[in-house]
Design an enzyme around this catalytic site. Sequence first.
Site, PDB file in Angstrom:
ATOM      1  N   LYS A 126     -24.389 -30.028  15.349  1.00  0.00           N
ATOM      2  CA  LYS A 126     -25.735 -30.261  15.889  1.00  0.00           C
ATOM      3  C   LYS A 126     -26.375 -28.911  16.150  1.00  0.00           C
ATOM      4  CE  LYS A 126     -28.296 -33.794  17.066  1.00  0.00           C
ATOM      5  NZ  LYS A 126     -28.171 -35.214  16.653  1.00  0.00           N
ATOM      6  N   ASP A 166     -33.816 -34.601  14.342  1.00  0.00           N
ATOM      7  CA  ASP A 166     -33.486 -35.261  15.610  1.00  0.00           C
ATOM      8  C   ASP A 166     -34.787 -35.188  16.423  1.00  0.00           C
ATOM      9  OD1 ASP A 166     -30.977 -36.302  17.227  1.00  0.00           O
ATOM     10  OD2 ASP A 166     -32.057 -35.062  18.652  1.00  0.00           O
TER      11      ASP A 166
HETATM   12  P1  NDP Z   1     -38.611 -38.274  18.064  1.00  0.00           P
HETATM   13  O1  NDP Z   1     -38.886 -36.853  18.386  1.00  0.00           O
HETATM   14  O2  NDP Z   1     -39.182 -38.873  16.851  1.00  0.00           O
HETATM   15  O3  NDP Z   1     -39.024 -39.184  19.293  1.00  0.00           O
HETATM   16  C1  NDP Z   1     -38.474 -38.966  20.561  1.00  0.00           C
HETATM   17  C2  NDP Z   1     -39.072 -39.955  21.551  1.00  0.00           C
HETATM   18  O4  NDP Z   1     -38.327 -39.913  22.765  1.00  0.00           O
HETATM   19  C3  NDP Z   1     -40.505 -39.619  21.925  1.00  0.00           C
HETATM   20  O5  NDP Z   1     -41.177 -40.803  22.237  1.00  0.00           O
HETATM   21  C4  NDP Z   1     -40.318 -38.736  23.146  1.00  0.00           C
HETATM   22  O6  NDP Z   1     -41.422 -38.684  24.011  1.00  0.00           O
HETATM   23  C5  NDP Z   1     -39.161 -39.420  23.827  1.00  0.00           C
HETATM   24  N1  NDP Z   1     -38.432 -38.423  24.619  1.00  0.00           N
HETATM   25  C6  NDP Z   1     -37.848 -37.280  24.183  1.00  0.00           C
HETATM   26  N2  NDP Z   1     -37.318 -36.600  25.195  1.00  0.00           N
HETATM   27  C7  NDP Z   1     -37.578 -37.321  26.292  1.00  0.00           C
HETATM   28  C8  NDP Z   1     -37.285 -37.138  27.661  1.00  0.00           C
HETATM   29  N3  NDP Z   1     -36.618 -36.066  28.103  1.00  0.00           N
HETATM   30  N4  NDP Z   1     -37.694 -38.110  28.515  1.00  0.00           N
HETATM   31  C9  NDP Z   1     -38.375 -39.213  28.069  1.00  0.00           C
HETATM   32  N5  NDP Z   1     -38.684 -39.427  26.795  1.00  0.00           N
HETATM   33  C10 NDP Z   1     -38.296 -38.502  25.920  1.00  0.00           C
HETATM   34  O7  NDP Z   1     -37.016 -38.376  18.055  1.00  0.00           O
HETATM   35  P2  NDP Z   1     -36.080 -39.517  17.431  1.00  0.00           P
HETATM   36  O8  NDP Z   1     -36.762 -40.838  17.479  1.00  0.00           O
HETATM   37  O9  NDP Z   1     -35.575 -39.019  16.147  1.00  0.00           O
HETATM   38  O10 NDP Z   1     -34.859 -39.492  18.453  1.00  0.00           O
HETATM   39  C11 NDP Z   1     -34.770 -40.394  19.561  1.00  0.00           C
HETATM   40  C12 NDP Z   1     -33.304 -40.507  19.980  1.00  0.00           C
HETATM   41  O11 NDP Z   1     -32.539 -41.024  18.885  1.00  0.00           O
HETATM   42  C13 NDP Z   1     -32.627 -39.184  20.359  1.00  0.00           C
HETATM   43  O12 NDP Z   1     -31.678 -39.454  21.371  1.00  0.00           O
HETATM   44  C14 NDP Z   1     -31.908 -38.786  19.077  1.00  0.00           C
HETATM   45  O13 NDP Z   1     -30.801 -37.942  19.339  1.00  0.00           O
HETATM   46  C15 NDP Z   1     -31.450 -40.154  18.592  1.00  0.00           C
HETATM   47  N6  NDP Z   1     -31.112 -40.265  17.177  1.00  0.00           N
HETATM   48  C16 NDP Z   1     -32.002 -39.881  16.199  1.00  0.00           C
HETATM   49  C17 NDP Z   1     -31.662 -40.031  14.870  1.00  0.00           C
HETATM   50  C18 NDP Z   1     -32.605 -39.708  13.770  1.00  0.00           C
HETATM   51  O14 NDP Z   1     -32.245 -39.938  12.616  1.00  0.00           O
HETATM   52  N7  NDP Z   1     -33.790 -39.200  14.027  1.00  0.00           N
HETATM   53  C19 NDP Z   1     -30.348 -40.558  14.484  1.00  0.00           C
HETATM   54  C20 NDP Z   1     -29.526 -40.995  15.572  1.00  0.00           C
HETATM   55  C21 NDP Z   1     -29.914 -40.826  16.867  1.00  0.00           C
HETATM   56  P3  NDP Z   1     -42.267 -37.331  24.149  1.00  0.00           P
HETATM   57  O15 NDP Z   1     -43.144 -37.308  22.927  1.00  0.00           O
HETATM   58  O16 NDP Z   1     -43.012 -37.470  25.417  1.00  0.00           O
HETATM   59  O17 NDP Z   1     -41.283 -36.189  24.179  1.00  0.00           O
HETATM   60  O1  2IT Z   2     -28.005 -38.059  16.001  1.00  0.00           O
HETATM   61  C1  2IT Z   2     -28.015 -38.213  14.756  1.00  0.00           C
HETATM   62  O2  2IT Z   2     -27.163 -38.892  14.182  1.00  0.00           O
HETATM   63  C2  2IT Z   2     -29.102 -37.612  13.975  1.00  0.00           C
HETATM   64  N1  2IT Z   2     -29.989 -37.009  14.566  1.00  0.00           N
HETATM   65  C3  2IT Z   2     -29.109 -37.701  12.489  1.00  0.00           C
HETATM   66  C4  2IT Z   2     -28.191 -36.675  11.883  1.00  0.00           C
HETATM   67  C5  2IT Z   2     -28.242 -36.548  10.380  1.00  0.00           C
HETATM   68  O3  2IT Z   2     -27.566 -35.629   9.891  1.00  0.00           O
HETATM   69  O4  2IT Z   2     -28.899 -37.332   9.699  1.00  0.00           O
END
Ligand code: NDP
Ligand code: 2IT
Length: 451
Positions: A126, A166
């Site tokens: 990561k 992420d």
């Molecule tokens: P994005 O940046 O697209 O969206 C993040 C969302 O979460 C936004 O709405 C953001 O709001 C909110 N957020 C972030 N930090 C905080 C915080 N400290 N408190 C409250 N709200 C918060 O990210 P993703 O959708 O990609 O990721 C969301 C989650 O999913 C994370 O935990 C990530 O690790 C996990 N994840 C993502 C994957 C991927 O493929 N993208 C895969 C697996 C897991 P704001 O705009 O206000 O910051």
């Molecule tokens: O938390 C996760 O699994 C991700 N942000 C996606 C990682 C990836 O390599 O696609």
Amino acid sequence: MHSQIEQIYQSVLKRDPNEKEFQQAVYTFLLSIDKIIDELPDVTYHKVLERMVEPERVIMFRIPWTNDEGKLEINRGFRVEMSSALGPYKGGLRLHPSVNLSIMKFLAFEQTFKNCLTGLAMGGGKGGSDFDPKGKSDGEVMRFCQSFMTELYRHIGEDTDVPAGDIGVGAREIGYLFGQYKRIENKFVGVLTGKGLDWGGSNIRPEATGYGLVYLSDAILSDRHMELNGSTCIVSGSGNVAQYTVEKLLDLGAKVVTLSDSSGMIYDENGIDREKLQYVKVLKNVQRGRIKEYAEKYKVTYIPRNSAEPNPIWDVKADYAFPCATQNEITKADAENLVKNKIKLIGEGANMPCTAEAEEYLMANGILLAPAKAANAGGVAVSGLEMAQNSQRVQWTREKVDQELKNIMYGIYKNISEAAETYSTKDNFIDGANIASFIKVARAMIAQGYV
Ligand code: NDP
Ligand code: 2IT
């Protein structure tokens, strides 16, 4: 806890005293492994756990970039290469002001076991930076990404370490990062996943985490004579994972009544339909706006976030809950609200969305919990499929990738539920996911000698 496991945990507390998130991820993992350690004397002999809690390599670096006023700004960059037992390091990059070594290490630790569950050949890593993309122009984000890659490029490669998105890293950032890698290395290779469809990306990668989360949750529910069709769901966040979770929930006939960001939440009693979801996609991904604007446009309830109080999103009446924002967004007080409201399943889209106390309370109260390692593995699974397509220089159809994703998520469900029944209790998918992945990573580490 066995004294040997307790000792490993104590040594993490001592060596990494300020790394609260990393300590939490290790602690909940060790609670599961404690249940099987007696049956695995070779794990003890070869100090597998002691090695697992120490990253293979940590890279920390300076990222200088110039803002639109021509002034120099300096951020801190990270890449934690946690484990290459099963394949090249693989995992996303996070851009958020809260990013620090503890958060990077917890995410890389979780990623190692998540990637294992996909069944694809990927190790765990990561990275990211404390850069805050909010309010930055495209030019600023590009210059930051170019500077970030100017250091990162020497540590990564299509067979070494393959980053992806992420929090704060989506299609725009992957484009800038890829462009800079290509320019420095003079190589067009699959060194990043989440690339654009026209330049090496995979169909369904943007959708994969959300879709996968719903496929796995649906598998758990169908096995227990419950269904998403006709249910009411609450989803937190409004980014990549939240958007495609809502999309798949709509496909399967559910009604979704909430979304949020770090400033607040919306409650839409009538449900977020496809047109409203399309508005959210443009609002967040193109205009980079706030979820409050949804409430203004559709005249629904908006509740600003007061972090001193339990999060009101977890006190909305519903059948199923999908935290899709960030770590520790469900505290013990939130868990009490979820139990009070008789939520039947929590599908973890975010990584480690529940505090250790919340998780314990939810499990003790019989809520079905689909843990992040398993439930959000669809994103990295399709990243693995993107790597496979890049190696073969082909691009599969949407239908093919979606079918592969379904197969992987159903495979994960089978794997974690069998491990839960064998080593723990039937519905304990936390133990199931931890134990099933641990055994495989441990076997690979033992086979590969003391590295
Ligand atoms: P994005 O940046 O697209 O969206 C993040 C969302 O979460 C936004 O709405 C953001 O709001 C909110 N957020 C972030 N930090 C905080 C915080 N400290 N408190 C409250 N709200 C918060 O990210 P993703 O959708 O990609 O990721 C969301 C989650 O999913 C994370 O935990 C990530 O690790 C996990 N994840 C993502 C994957 C991927 O493929 N993208 C895969 C697996 C897991 P704001 O705009 O206000 O910051
Ligand atoms: O938390 C996760 O699994 C991700 N942000 C996606 C990682 C990836 O390599 O696609």
